[in-house]
Design an enzyme around this catalytic site. Structure first.
Site, short mmCIF file in Angstrom:
data_model
loop_
_atom_site.label_atom_id
_atom_site.label_comp_id
_atom_site.label_asym_id
_atom_site.label_seq_id
_atom_site.Cartn_x
_atom_site.Cartn_y
_atom_site.Cartn_z
N GLU A 138 0.81 -1.22 0.00
CA GLU A 138 0.00 0.00 0.00
C GLU A 138 0.84 1.28 0.00
O GLU A 138 0.32 2.38 -0.18
CB GLU A 138 -0.96 -0.01 1.19
CG GLU A 138 -2.08 -1.04 1.06
CD GLU A 138 -1.64 -2.47 1.32
OE1 GLU A 138 -2.27 -3.40 0.78
OE2 GLU A 138 -0.65 -2.68 2.07
N HIS B 41 5.31 -15.49 -1.89
CA HIS B 41 4.65 -14.20 -1.64
C HIS B 41 5.68 -13.10 -1.45
O HIS B 41 5.53 -11.99 -1.98
CB HIS B 41 3.76 -14.33 -0.40
CG HIS B 41 3.04 -13.07 -0.02
ND1 HIS B 41 1.95 -12.61 -0.73
CD2 HIS B 41 3.26 -12.19 0.98
CE1 HIS B 41 1.53 -11.48 -0.17
NE2 HIS B 41 2.30 -11.22 0.87
N PHE C 151 12.90 4.64 -1.43
CA PHE C 151 12.63 3.25 -1.11
C PHE C 151 13.31 2.91 0.20
O PHE C 151 14.50 2.60 0.24
CB PHE C 151 13.15 2.35 -2.25
CG PHE C 151 12.82 0.89 -2.09
CD1 PHE C 151 11.59 0.41 -2.48
CD2 PHE C 151 13.75 0.01 -1.57
CE1 PHE C 151 11.29 -0.94 -2.35
CE2 PHE C 151 13.46 -1.34 -1.44
CZ PHE C 151 12.23 -1.81 -1.83
N ARG D 44 18.88 -3.67 10.95
CA ARG D 44 18.89 -2.57 9.98
C ARG D 44 17.89 -1.47 10.33
O ARG D 44 17.72 -0.53 9.58
CB ARG D 44 18.61 -3.13 8.59
CG ARG D 44 19.77 -3.95 8.06
CD ARG D 44 19.37 -4.95 6.98
NE ARG D 44 20.51 -5.69 6.48
CZ ARG D 44 21.10 -6.71 7.11
NH1 ARG D 44 20.64 -7.11 8.28
NH2 ARG D 44 22.13 -7.33 6.58
#
Length: 164
Positions: free
Chosen positions: A67, A97, A122, A136
């Protein structure tokens, strides 16, 4: 350079301009919330550190990483933002997936950026396991959210410089 050799939050070699006159959107996936909240804090605090006014940072939460694409498009359609930061975390599971979501999110974010001719950053972690994601998002490898914040500032500055 491999991540295990690098801290994602080391910007000591970069010249980072002031973000005082820029407006940013931060979109955060609610899936893998422990990780994405840490990414958000890293991005938000970084924007503030480089002089973005709090009222010039708009935050949206979306259900999952997929989304992020439509939310970025909605924000940029408003023509009020210099850059949008997309933050999410997709962790490898037992099915394909993971591959489909990661590919769709990366491609979708790139397409939104090109459609609007605005930076869309991103900041989505795509990891094999939760520990890699934690490492991270404020752990041993720094915080990808901070990197996304710096990237948004630098890209907004580049676009502004080219427009003048």
């Amino acid at each position: 350079m491999a991540t295990h050799l690098k801290n994602l939050s080391d910007f000591s070699n970069l010249d980072i301009p002031s973000a005082k006159n820029y407006r940013f959107g931060i979109i955060v996936s609610q899936w893998n919330e422990e990780v994405t909240n840490a990414l958000y804090r890293g991005a938000y605090d970084t924007l503030l550190k480089y002089n973005t006014e709090e009222e010039n940072i708009i935050t949206l939460q979306v259900p999952g990483s997929y989304e992020l694409i439509s939310a970025a498009d909605m924000l940029l359609t408003s023509k009020q933002f210099n850059a949008v930061i997309c933050l999410g975390c997709v962790i490898q599971g037992e099915t394909r997936h993971f591959d489909f979501i990661c590919d769709a999110v990366a491609t979708g974010i790139a397409n939104v950026s090109l459609k609007h001719n605005k930076p869309v950053v991103f900041g989505v972690l795509t990891t094999e396991n939760l520990q890699q994601a934690l490492d991270r998002s404020g752990g041993v490898h720094g915080n990808k959210g901070e990197e996304a914040g710096v990237t948004a500032i630098k890209m907004a500055h580049i676009q502004h410089s080219l427009a003048v």
